[in-house]
Each structure stands twice: as structure tokens, then as C-alpha cells.
Scaffold this active site. Structure first.
Site, mmCIF file in Angstrom:
data_model
loop_
_atom_site.group_PDB
_atom_site.id
_atom_site.type_symbol
_atom_site.label_atom_id
_atom_site.label_comp_id
_atom_site.label_asym_id
_atom_site.label_seq_id
_atom_site.Cartn_x
_atom_site.Cartn_y
_atom_site.Cartn_z
ATOM 1 N N LYS A 248 0.865 -1.184 0.000
ATOM 2 C CA LYS A 248 0.000 0.000 0.000
ATOM 3 C C LYS A 248 0.894 1.224 0.000
ATOM 4 C CE LYS A 248 -4.361 1.161 0.079
ATOM 5 N NZ LYS A 248 -5.544 0.485 -0.482
ATOM 6 N N ASP B 199 -6.693 4.443 -4.837
ATOM 7 C CA ASP B 199 -7.414 4.346 -3.557
ATOM 8 C C ASP B 199 -8.021 5.737 -3.360
ATOM 9 O OD1 ASP B 199 -7.710 2.493 -1.027
ATOM 10 O OD2 ASP B 199 -7.228 4.428 -0.182
#
Ligand code: NDP
Length: 452
Positions: A139, A179
Site C-alpha cells: 500500500k 485508492d
């Protein structure tokens, strides 16, 4: 010693082990509260597994799982429209590559810090393995706030971000995606910069790309659609469905919009959605075309909706969205948006199912409220895995230099979400709910939240 006594001893030893690992995580990662929360949630859910397989206490598996392979932080300097140099901080956590290249999105939001990125990367590792595809967990992102930035500023920032990030990623090493605050436009700028620096066309280095240059059909829709497919499986196991139900969705971004679209296609009435300023309530059902134009095209505030739909109301602030009575709640905005109070409100208003489209939207206390009340609960790692699953399908298409049609990808997504549900039910039947490891749930419907 009786079998029951042995089981109790093993459970106690597993609890002690998990507690030791958790305490070490807290000491080693001070002040990282979101990361602690995500680790606690997973570790507690693993107690029945460790109790059943004591060998995991001996080989340090949890100690390795909680520690990221590496965390990269970097400076992102860029020039704003006034000619002034701004400096943001970039992150990439390469959490776990045991089953494939690191894979996970990039978040651009002022709240981004090491704790947020590590919690997301940790969760991503489990989510990705649940999809059944060969992708590890990662991430990243930045504390850059895209709100109010001009197109030029956004381009300069994303290019500067990639100028550093490119050193650490690649189609077989680490494959970022979008995201919060990162959609196809931002991915496009980053892909262009990566291509310029590398001097080659490596389509599989990023997912969520535009369709014209290696993106997959149905990737945009995948997380929202996938969450609704997962919730539908839970509902069907209880003999009910979306048809005729009332749904509340938080957020009005990528996940929320396509969750609303699929829920409506399944016959539900979506009555509310939100953005970071407030929420709208339309008792006749939200007009999704208006929401999409406001958020996807005009990039304006959700409050604008009521100007075109005078019967709807706009409420400043997001928390109270969960006071709206509904059958199904789909939190699709951000972490910790449903606390214990909101969960109790949802339960007292008769909510039957909660499907987490966002990552970690329910606090640990809220989850307990849902589980105690017998609400069907689809945790994020399972319910929102559709996005990364289709990202992996995008990687496959890039490798094959071939594109599947929309319905082919959507069919695969639907099958993956059904598989995730089946795996979840099987795990719950084998291990039971944490804290109750000796008694497996009696029905598939009551066991749809095994990972919490
Ligand atoms: P977007 O940026 O497209 O949308 C986010 C939405 O949530 C916007 O409506 C935003 O409002 C709102 N929001 C953001 N922060 C807050 C806050 N602090 N309080 C209230 N509302 C807020 O992001 P996504 O839809 O892509 O992501 C939403 C969630 O889903 C995140 O938790 C993400 O990690 C998760 N997720 C996303 C996946 C994907 O494929 N995109 C995959 C799996 C999980 P505003 O318009 O005001 O900014």
C-alpha cells in the site's frame, strides 16, 4: 487430562502468544493507533487457528506476519500554480510478497501517515490472499490533498511522486493502483511518468489504468459491485435479498457509486450517501446519475444534489448518516466511520446486514455490536476484495496483451466473490468465532464474519 482441558490449555497458550506479539507491535510502532487496531483485529481472530495448530506458536509465524518487509518514505517536492515549492511526504509499504508481487493502492489524502499506510498494507495482505490470486500485500500514498488543486498542480505532484516511487515498483515486484484521491486520471499521470523514466512499455506496473492503454473493463466498478455480490451471498444464506430493501451507503467516490449502482440493479432503494462534508437523504431513492455527474465529472460537493432534487435533504457532517433507518448499510468512505454509537443506532433501527466497502470502516466496538445482535457482517478484507481481484485480472490481461469483454471480467469477479464467501463460511465452520473457538456457528448465515 481431558480433551476439553487440553483444548482450554491450548486456547490459553494461543491467547498468551497473540497478546505477546501484539504488545511487541505496540512497543515497536508507538502512536500508530490505526495499525495497532488492524493488527489486534487479525491476531484475535487467529486465536482459534493457533490453538488448533500449536506449531504456529513455535515458528514465529505471527512475528513475521506483523512486520512489513520494508517501508519506504520519501520527499515529494512540486511547484504550485503560484510558483512556490511545496513538499509532501510519500510512502510505500511492501508488506508481504510470500505469494506474489506486492499489490495495493495509493492514497492521496492529508491524513496519510505511516500508521495508515501500514494498517492498509497489513489488511491488503490477507485480502489479496483471499482472492485466490498470486498477489502479495502492499500500500502507499501521500499526505498530499488533491482537493482544490488545479490539473497542472495534480500533474506536477503525481509526476514528482512517481519520479521517486519508480525505483521500487515493477510488473513482477510491486504493482500499485488507486485508492482514496487516486483514480484513473492520477494513475494515468503516474503511468506516463513511469514509462518516460523506464523507456519501455510495462503495462502491468500499475492497475486501474484507462481502458485505452491497458486498463481492464469492469475495474472501475469492481470494488463496489464486489461488495454487493458478497453481501448478496450473505443475504441469500438467510433466505433474503436486496430486492425491496432500503440501503444506506456512505461516501460518493469510486466504491460508493458502484455499490449504489449494483444494489439498485438488485432491486434495492438507496436512500442516502455522503462525502467528507455531509450526507444527502432522498426518501424516494438517490438519483445516481446526478451523483455521478457531481462527483465524477464536476468534482463538486454532494450538497449540490439538493438543488436539483428539492425533496432530498442535505445534512452537514457525516456521522449521523447511520441514524437513517435501513435494512443494509454499506460503509464505503473511510476508516472508523462507524463507531459503537452508530452501530447501536443501526441495530436499533433494524439493520440486517453490514457490508464493508471501505477499509476498516467499523471500529472493533462497532463490530462487537453487530456480531452480538446477529447482524450479517461482511468484513472489508472479504467484502471489498473485488477491486484488487480485478486488478489482478488486469495484470493477467496485460501479460497476455489481450482484453476481456466487460461481462467476462464481471462474471469472473462475481465468481471470485462467491468463492471468498464460501471460503469465509468454511473457515468460520472450522474455527468458530474468535472467543468461541470450540463452537462452530450453526448456520452459514451466522458465520459470515470469520476474519474478525
Ligand atoms: P474515493 O476517493 O473515490 O472516494 C472516497 C469517498 O469517501 C469520497 O466521497 C470522500 O468524500 C469520502 N471520504 C473520504 N474521507 C472521508 C472522511 N474522513 N469522512 C467522510 N468521508 C470521507 O475513494 P474510494 O471510493 O476508492 O475508496 C473508499 C474506501 O474504499 C477507502 O477506505 C478505500 O481504502 C477502500 N477501497 C477502495 C478500493 C478501490 O478499488 N478504489 C478497493 C478496496 C478498498 P470527498 O468527495 O469529500 O473527498
Amino acid at each position: 487430562m481431558s480433551t476439553l482441558q487440553t483444548m482450554n490449555n491450548q486456547e490459553a497458550a494461543a491467547r498468551d502468544y497473540v497478546q505477546d506479539v501484539f504488545e511487541t507491535v505496540v512497543i515497536r510502532n508507538p502512536h500508530e493507533v490505526e495499525f495497532h487496531q488492524a493488527v489486534k483485529e487479525i491476531l484475535e481472530s487467529l486465536v482459534p487457528v493457533i490453538a488448533k495448530h500449536p506449531k504456529y506458536r513455535q515458528n514465529g509465524i505471527l512475528e513475521r506476519i506483523v512486520e512489513p518487509e520494508r517501508l519506504i518514505t520519501f520527499r515529494v517536492p512540486w511547484v504550485d500554480d503560484q510558483g512556490i515549492v511545496q513538499v509532501n511526504r510519500g510512502f510505500r509499504v511492501q508488506y508481504n510478497s510470500a505469494i506474489g508481487p506486492f499489490k495495493g493502492g495509493l492514497r492521496f489524502h492529508p491524513s496519510v501517515n505511516a500508521s495508515i499506510i501500514k494498517f492498509l498494507g497489513f489488511e491488503q495482505t490477507f485480502k489479496n490472499s483471499l482472492t485466490g490470486q498470486p498477489i502479495g500485500g502492499g500500500k502507499g500514498g501521500s499526505d498530499f490533498d488533491p482537493k482544490g488543486k488545479s490539473e497542472g498542480e495534480l500533474m506536477r505532484f503525481t509526476q514528482s511522486f512517481m519520479t521517486e516511487l519508480y525505483k521500487y515498483i515493477g510488473p513482477d515486484t510491486d504493482v500499485p493502483a488507486g485508492d482514496i484521491g487516486v483514480g484513473a486520471r492520477e494513475v494515468g499521470y503516474m503511468f506516463g511518468q513511469y514509462k518516460r523514466i523506464r523507456g519501455g512499455y510495462e503495462a502491468g506496473v500499475l492497475t486501474g489504468k484507462g481502458i485505452g492503454y491497458g486498463g481492464s473493463l469492469a475495474r472501475t466498478e469492481a470494488t463496489g459491485y464486489g461488495a454487493v455480490y458478497f453481501v448478496n451471498e450473505m443475504l441469500e444464506a438467510r433466505g433474503i435479498g436486496f430486492e425491496g430493501s432500503t440501503v444506506v451507503v456512505s461516501g460518493s467516490g469510486n466504491v460508493a457509486i458502484y455499490a449504489m449502482q449494483k444494489a439498485a440493479q438488485f432491486g434495492a432503494k438507496v436512500v442516502a450517501c455522503s462525502d467528507s462534508n455531509g450526507y444527502i437523504y432522498d426518501k424516494d431513492g438517490i438519483d445516481l446519475d446526478t451523483v455521478r455527474r457531481l462527483k465524477e465529472v464536476e468534482r463538486s460537493r454532494i450538497s449540490e444534489y439538493v438543488k436539483e432534487h428539492p425533496n432530498a435533504v442535505y445534512v452537514e457532517g457525516c456521522r449521523n448518516i447511520w441514524s437513517i433507518p435501513c435494512d443494509i448499510a454499506l460503509p464505503c468512505a473511510t476508516q472508523n466511520e462507524i463507531d459503537e454509537t452508530s452501530a447501536k443506532l443501526l441495530v436499533s433501527n433494524g439493520v440486517q446486514a453490514v457490508g464493508e466497502g471501505a477499509n476498516m470502516p467499523s471500529t472493533l466496538e462497532a463490530i462487537d455490536v453487530f456480531l452480538q445482535a446477529g447482524v450479517l457482517f461482511g468484513p472489508a478484507k472479504a467484502a471489498n476484495a473485488g477491486g484488487v481481484a480485478v486488478s489482478a485480472l488486469e495484470m493477467s490481461q496485460n501479460s497476455m496483451r489481450y482484453s476481456w469483454r466487460f461481462h467476462e471480467v464481471d462474471d469472473k469477479l462475481h465468481e471470485i466473490m462467491k468463492n471468498i464467501y464460501r471460503q469465509s463460511v468454511n473457515a468460520a465452520e472450522e474455527y468458530g468465532h474468535p472467543g468461541n473457538s470450540s463452537s462452530a456457528p450453526t448456520s452459514p448465515a451466522s458465520s459470515a464474519s470469520p476474519m474478525r
